[in-house]
Design a protein around this motif. Structure first.
Motif, short mmCIF file in Angstrom:
data_model
loop_
_atom_site.label_atom_id
_atom_site.label_comp_id
_atom_site.label_asym_id
_atom_site.label_seq_id
_atom_site.Cartn_x
_atom_site.Cartn_y
_atom_site.Cartn_z
N UNK A 197 0.84 -1.20 0.00
CA UNK A 197 0.00 0.00 0.00
C UNK A 197 0.87 1.25 0.00
N UNK A 198 1.87 1.28 0.86
CA UNK A 198 2.73 2.46 0.94
C UNK A 198 3.50 2.68 -0.36
N UNK A 199 3.92 1.61 -1.00
CA UNK A 199 4.61 1.74 -2.30
C UNK A 199 3.67 2.34 -3.33
N UNK A 200 2.42 1.87 -3.34
CA UNK A 200 1.45 2.42 -4.29
C UNK A 200 1.13 3.88 -3.98
N UNK A 201 1.10 4.24 -2.70
CA UNK A 201 0.84 5.64 -2.32
C UNK A 201 1.92 6.55 -2.88
N UNK A 202 3.14 6.08 -2.90
CA UNK A 202 4.26 6.89 -3.39
C UNK A 202 4.18 7.15 -4.90
N UNK A 203 3.43 6.34 -5.62
CA UNK A 203 3.32 6.52 -7.07
C UNK A 203 1.92 6.95 -7.49
N UNK A 204 1.10 7.35 -6.52
CA UNK A 204 -0.26 7.83 -6.79
C UNK A 204 -0.17 9.32 -7.07
N UNK A 205 -0.67 9.75 -8.21
CA UNK A 205 -0.47 11.13 -8.64
C UNK A 205 -1.78 11.77 -9.10
N UNK A 206 -1.76 13.10 -9.14
CA UNK A 206 -2.87 13.85 -9.74
C UNK A 206 -2.44 14.21 -11.16
N UNK A 207 -3.26 13.85 -12.12
CA UNK A 207 -2.97 14.09 -13.53
C UNK A 207 -3.22 15.57 -13.87
N UNK A 208 -2.76 16.01 -15.01
CA UNK A 208 -2.97 17.39 -15.46
C UNK A 208 -4.44 17.76 -15.58
#
Length: 71
Positions: free
Chosen positions: A21-32
């Motif tokens: 979960x923490x790994x996925x949180x680090x690559x979770x982004x807001x797109x343009x």
């Protein structure tokens, strides 16, 4: 839903013990375009599952406070 996850992640860090979960949180982004999700090439399944679980928990708390019986 994502805002609740973000707030909980910063205030109640002890409930986040999954390295996946923490790994996925680090690559979770807001797109343009304003949408949120996994960066290209990675997954966000655990992030979304935790966000949904936290949202349901909040809604259940609200129902209990309002005296609504949950079965």
């Amino acid at each position: 839903m994502i805002e609740l996850l973000s707030a909980t992640l910063t205030t109640k860090t002890e409930i986040f013990s999954s390295s996946r979960l923490l790994t996925e949180c680090r690559t979770f982004v807001r797109q343009n375009d304003g949408r949120t999700g996994a960066a290209a090439g990675v997954h966000d399944d655990c992030v979304m599952a935790m966000a949904m679980a936290l949202q349901v928990r909040e809604e259940m708390r609200g129902c209990r406070k309002a005296g609504i019986e949950l079965s």
